[in-house]
Design a protein around this motif. Structure first.
Motif, PDB file in Angstrom:
ATOM      1  N   SER A 179       0.834  -1.202   0.000  1.00  0.00           N
ATOM      2  CA  SER A 179       0.000   0.000   0.000  1.00  0.00           C
ATOM      3  C   SER A 179       0.867   1.249   0.000  1.00  0.00           C
ATOM      4  CB  SER A 179      -0.939   0.014   1.214  1.00  0.00           C
ATOM      5  OG  SER A 179      -0.210   0.123   2.417  1.00  0.00           O
ATOM      6  N   ILE A 180       0.330   2.270  -0.655  1.00  0.00           N
ATOM      7  CA  ILE A 180       0.945   3.598  -0.670  1.00  0.00           C
ATOM      8  C   ILE A 180      -0.078   4.583  -0.128  1.00  0.00           C
ATOM      9  CG2 ILE A 180       1.935   5.418  -2.112  1.00  0.00           C
ATOM     10  CD1 ILE A 180       2.821   3.300  -4.069  1.00  0.00           C
ATOM     11  N   GLU A 181       0.335   5.390   0.863  1.00  0.00           N
ATOM     12  CA  GLU A 181      -0.589   6.324   1.502  1.00  0.00           C
ATOM     13  C   GLU A 181      -0.021   7.743   1.479  1.00  0.00           C
ATOM     14  OE1 GLU A 181      -2.256   4.551   5.401  1.00  0.00           O
ATOM     15  OE2 GLU A 181      -0.361   3.503   5.037  1.00  0.00           O
ATOM     16  N   LEU A 182      -0.903   8.705   1.319  1.00  0.00           N
ATOM     17  CA  LEU A 182      -0.587  10.101   1.576  1.00  0.00           C
ATOM     18  C   LEU A 182      -1.146  10.429   2.953  1.00  0.00           C
ATOM     19  CD1 LEU A 182      -1.445  11.737  -1.881  1.00  0.00           C
ATOM     20  CD2 LEU A 182       0.800  11.080  -0.998  1.00  0.00           C
ATOM     21  N   GLU A 183      -0.315  11.007   3.819  1.00  0.00           N
ATOM     22  CA  GLU A 183      -0.739  11.242   5.191  1.00  0.00           C
ATOM     23  C   GLU A 183      -0.505  12.686   5.606  1.00  0.00           C
ATOM     24  OE1 GLU A 183       1.534   8.539   7.571  1.00  0.00           O
ATOM     25  OE2 GLU A 183       3.402   9.663   7.332  1.00  0.00           O
ATOM     26  N   ALA A 184      -1.377  13.168   6.473  1.00  0.00           N
ATOM     27  CA  ALA A 184      -1.242  14.512   7.043  1.00  0.00           C
ATOM     28  C   ALA A 184      -1.517  14.420   8.533  1.00  0.00           C
ATOM     29  CB  ALA A 184      -2.201  15.482   6.376  1.00  0.00           C
ATOM     30  N   THR A 204       3.910  21.898  14.999  1.00  0.00           N
ATOM     31  CA  THR A 204       4.545  21.179  13.915  1.00  0.00           C
ATOM     32  C   THR A 204       3.490  20.632  12.965  1.00  0.00           C
ATOM     33  OG1 THR A 204       6.332  20.513  15.379  1.00  0.00           O
ATOM     34  CG2 THR A 204       6.142  19.335  13.315  1.00  0.00           C
ATOM     35  N   ASN A 205       3.525  21.049  11.715  1.00  0.00           N
ATOM     36  CA  ASN A 205       2.652  20.519  10.688  1.00  0.00           C
ATOM     37  C   ASN A 205       3.432  19.491   9.872  1.00  0.00           C
ATOM     38  OD1 ASN A 205       0.251  22.318  10.990  1.00  0.00           O
ATOM     39  ND2 ASN A 205       1.823  23.873  10.607  1.00  0.00           N
ATOM     40  N   MET A 206       2.785  18.369   9.559  1.00  0.00           N
ATOM     41  CA  MET A 206       3.477  17.294   8.872  1.00  0.00           C
ATOM     42  C   MET A 206       2.622  16.767   7.727  1.00  0.00           C
ATOM     43  SD  MET A 206       4.702  15.247  12.288  1.00  0.00           S
ATOM     44  CE  MET A 206       5.532  13.969  11.372  1.00  0.00           C
ATOM     45  N   ILE A 207       3.270  16.525   6.582  1.00  0.00           N
ATOM     46  CA  ILE A 207       2.601  15.900   5.448  1.00  0.00           C
ATOM     47  C   ILE A 207       3.618  15.030   4.729  1.00  0.00           C
ATOM     48  CG2 ILE A 207       3.046  17.876   3.915  1.00  0.00           C
ATOM     49  CD1 ILE A 207       0.321  17.183   2.578  1.00  0.00           C
ATOM     50  N   ILE A 333      -4.498  11.682   9.358  1.00  0.00           N
ATOM     51  CA  ILE A 333      -5.473  11.415   8.309  1.00  0.00           C
ATOM     52  C   ILE A 333      -4.713  10.872   7.096  1.00  0.00           C
ATOM     53  CG2 ILE A 333      -7.261  12.399   6.833  1.00  0.00           C
ATOM     54  CD1 ILE A 333      -7.506  14.660   8.912  1.00  0.00           C
ATOM     55  N   ALA A 334      -5.201   9.764   6.507  1.00  0.00           N
ATOM     56  CA  ALA A 334      -4.471   9.155   5.393  1.00  0.00           C
ATOM     57  C   ALA A 334      -5.432   8.658   4.318  1.00  0.00           C
ATOM     58  CB  ALA A 334      -3.622   7.994   5.890  1.00  0.00           C
ATOM     59  N   VAL A 335      -4.991   8.783   3.075  1.00  0.00           N
ATOM     60  CA  VAL A 335      -5.701   8.237   1.923  1.00  0.00           C
ATOM     61  C   VAL A 335      -4.690   7.391   1.152  1.00  0.00           C
ATOM     62  CG1 VAL A 335      -6.946   8.716  -0.211  1.00  0.00           C
ATOM     63  CG2 VAL A 335      -7.258  10.206   1.776  1.00  0.00           C
TER      64      VAL A 335
END
Length: 339
Positions: A179-184, A204-207, A333-335
């Motif tokens: 799986s590949i996820e984009l996360e924030a 701290t903001n993370m993406i 949060i991840a998609v």
């Protein structure tokens, strides 16, 4: 005397040639764990995890590329290497001694500077544990190179290498869920008191992105494996002194985490045989500018597309990711897409 010496060398080489298995043209995947300790007083040491892909251009010559992570033995810093490694094998009956030369660059995830160069000659031996799997152990010297000097280290590595000359490892890879996820992550805020500073807030903001490989377990719909994430964080500091003055500071850098993941897919309650919930837990090393152990439980929904593929949306919680008692963690949060 010289002729006798050359004859012995030639005889050993011929014996090895006659005993070796044919690996010319095959590809190889390996993963190694290691530890290097500094030769300078107080230099400390580094743990390493290094996955690597390569090809055997002959039965004696191998060339590969790899990456991974270096973590200091106090778990305060993490760097990401990118390297090339050449290896010459001397196959003999039952074992294969080798000499190796690795060179590359380590990218710092925090601190001053962007990174340093690394060169690592080593010697070792490979021992077959099955038809297509070898156990290897090596010892070597490492020199890091950067402006103002570097470090000299000695260390060892041990791991497994899987050769594509056969179907055993290939079949195993096909059973995995990738799986590949984009996360924030939501901002994290901590407040602390230091010397003459009455308040200090860190946000701290993370993406970033995360890659996972999970193997099915004997329990139906239960999976376990590894999950690796990399991304960028922005830190903003605002602090006030006793006389009312305040200052602002902002910086951005790379974060990295390497975790074990356990995931359960509740396919037995799927809606229209396509939509089903899942729960998962990640636990492992999470590093911003400090490395810390973190746990990240999450719940989500998967929408099946074709075969075993699915689109995944999840909401989770990450335990404290900065080494401050006031830090209570953040939401994640991840998609993603599983294939």
């Amino acid at each position: 005397m010289k002729k006798i010496f050359l004859f012995v060398i030639a005889s050993v080489w011929a014996l090895g040639m006659s005993a070796q298995k044919d690996v010319k043209g095959t590809t190889e995947f390996g993963i190694n764990l290691g530890y290097d300790f500094g030769l300078q007083s107080g230099g400390g040491g580094f743990f390493s995890l290094q996955p690597e892909f390569g090809k055997h251009f002959s039965n004696q010559f191998y060339l590969g590329v790899g990456t991974g992570a270096y973590v200091d033995d106090k778990f305060n810093s993490v760097s990401i290497p990118a390297f090339v490694r050449a290896q010459v094998d001397f196959p003999m009956k039952g074992i294969t001694p080798y000499v190796s030369l690795q060179g590359g660059y380590d990218f710092f995830t925090s601190g001053e500077g962007t990174g340093w160069g690394r060169i690592n000659p080593s010697i070792g031996v490979k021992v077959p544990v099955s038809k297509n799997v070898d156990f290897n152990v090596g010892f070597g010297y490492t020199r890091t190179i950067m402006d103002g000097g570097g470090m000299d280290m000695l260390g060892f590595k041990a791991g497994l290498s899987f050769n594509s000359n056969g179907s055993g490892f290939s079949k195993f890879l096909k059973t995995l869920d990738y799986s590949i996820e984009l996360e924030a992550h939501t901002p994290m805020t901590v407040t602390e008191k230091e010397s003459n500073e009455t308040n200090k807030n860190k946000c701290t903001n993370m993406i970033g992105a995360r890659f996972s490989a999970l193997a099915p377990l004997p329990v139906q719909n239960l999976y376990a494996g590894l999950s690796v994430g990399v991304g960028r964080y922005t830190e903003k500091d605002i602090w006030y002194t006793n006389d009312g003055r305040h200052s602002n500071y902002e910086e951005s850098s790379i974060y990295l985490n390497a975790m074990a993941r356990v995931k359960y897919k509740a396919k037995q309650i799927a809606i229209a045989d396509r939509v089903y919930p899942f729960v998962q837990v990640d636990a492992g090393l999470d590093a911003l500018y400090d490395a810390i152990f973190s746990v990240q439980p999450a719940v989500g929904v998967s929408i099946a597309t074709k075969g075993d593929h699915s689109i995944d949306v999840s909401l989770g919680y990450a335990t404290k990711r900065l080494d401050y008692e006031q830090n209570k963690g953040c939401m994640r949060i991840a998609v993603g897409y599983t294939f």
